[in-house]
Write an enzyme that holds these catalytic residues in place. Structure first.
Site, PDB file in Angstrom:
ATOM      1  N   GLU A 141      27.429  15.128 142.792  1.00  0.00           N
ATOM      2  CA  GLU A 141      28.382  16.056 142.371  1.00  0.00           C
ATOM      3  C   GLU A 141      29.738  14.986 141.729  1.00  0.00           C
ATOM      4  O   GLU A 141      30.077  14.298 142.709  1.00  0.00           O
ATOM      5  CB  GLU A 141      28.823  16.923 143.338  1.00  0.00           C
ATOM      6  CG  GLU A 141      29.974  18.132 143.075  1.00  0.00           C
ATOM      7  CD  GLU A 141      30.309  18.760 144.041  1.00  0.00           C
ATOM      8  OE1 GLU A 141      30.411  20.156 143.829  1.00  0.00           O
ATOM      9  OE2 GLU A 141      31.058  18.507 145.147  1.00  0.00           O
ATOM     10  N   ASN A 150      44.362  17.820 144.450  1.00  0.00           N
ATOM     11  CA  ASN A 150      43.508  17.170 145.496  1.00  0.00           C
ATOM     12  C   ASN A 150      44.205  17.241 147.002  1.00  0.00           C
ATOM     13  O   ASN A 150      43.702  17.439 148.174  1.00  0.00           O
ATOM     14  CB  ASN A 150      43.358  15.579 145.165  1.00  0.00           C
ATOM     15  CG  ASN A 150      42.583  14.852 146.323  1.00  0.00           C
ATOM     16  OD1 ASN A 150      41.195  15.284 146.428  1.00  0.00           O
ATOM     17  ND2 ASN A 150      43.010  14.008 147.155  1.00  0.00           N
TER      18      ASN A 150
END
Length: 266
Positions: A141, A150
């Site tokens: 992924e 993030n």
């Protein structure tokens, strides 16, 4: 009962993580060497823990004998400065489809964020690894997100771990509000992105100039012209923020190398 030698099973996934990090870091470095803007700020990678692999397999209904179907055992995270950079990175990955990787699935959580407020762009790829036992194609992924996204996702992950996925209502609501604040920050940064990019390009050009000068001074010194190299070095120390001065010094050093017979460098 199906048993797995996890160390052996995870070895090619570890190799995949390292190779993918190198690929995307190389793209970033190549663009910077060309003094072009790179949509990739930095790249990290991780290998899913065995406990997390088993939990994910159970949630997806994947039996242990087909655990390689868990799509994110190997994970790469690409961080960007601006939201628009995410689309550029996705295009870079799509350009590699059919060459050194195969795109299996894409999930756009930027335009269609999760209820929690989570935003990121996920790409599942099938990646070939060369092992002692031959080629293996593994699922991995790639997550593409901004620095603000993030930061939020890291906090959410920690809180979910603490509360075992059952976040209290108040915490969940504050997280959602924080996600919107982070996205607003991304939008504000996008408004002044050209100013930011110009400043970064100037910094990059200065860094490249200084590196070029230092390489030439090393060559000058190694040819025995220590006194001249020292004189140029002293001038360099006084030109920290002066781009035009650095450019002129770089030309003078190269000209001296040619005139002194040391040769033309890089």
């Amino acid at each position: 009962m199906h048993t797995i030698d996890w160390d052996r099973f995870l070895l090619p996934y570890e190799q995949a993580v390292e190779e993918l990090k190198v690929k995307f870091r190389s793209i970033r470095n190549e663009l910077k060497r060309k003094e072009e803007y790179s949509p990739i700020e930095f790249v990290t990678g991780r290998l899913k823990k065995v406990s997390s692999i088993l939990d994910k397999a159970a949630r997806l209904g994947i039996p242990l004998e087909r655990v390689e179907e868990v799509p994110d055992i190997a994970g790469i995270r690409i961080m960007c400065q601006f939201v628009d950079d995410i689309d550029r990175v996705v295009q870079l990955i799509r350009q590699r489809d059919g060459r050194d990787m195969e795109i299996v699935e894409e999930r756009d959580y930027i335009r269609h964020q999760k209820d929690s407020g989570y935003r990121s762009y996920h790409i599942i790829i099938r990646y070939p690894i060369q092992t002692a036992e031959g080629e293996k194609k593994l699922l991995a992924e790639i997550q593409v997100r901004t620095l603000a996204m993030n930061f939020w996702a890291t906090i959410e992950h920690s809180l979910n771990y603490k509360y075992k996925g059952n976040l209290p209502t108040q915490v969940r609501e504050r997280l959602r509000a924080a996600a919107e604040a982070a996205f607003q920050l991304d939008r504000e940064m996008s408004e002044i992105r050209e100013e930011i990019k110009q400043a970064q390009r100037l910094f990059e050009r200065k860094s490249n100039l200084v590196s070029s000068i230092l390489r030439d001074l090393e060559q000058l010194e190694s040819s025995g012209q220590v006194e001249m190299a020292t004189a140029f070095q002293e001038r360099l120390h006084g030109l920290a923020g002066d781009f035009e001065g650095l450019r002129q010094l770089a030309e003078e050093v190269k000209e001296w190398l040619v005139q002194s017979g040391t040769g033309i460098t890089h």
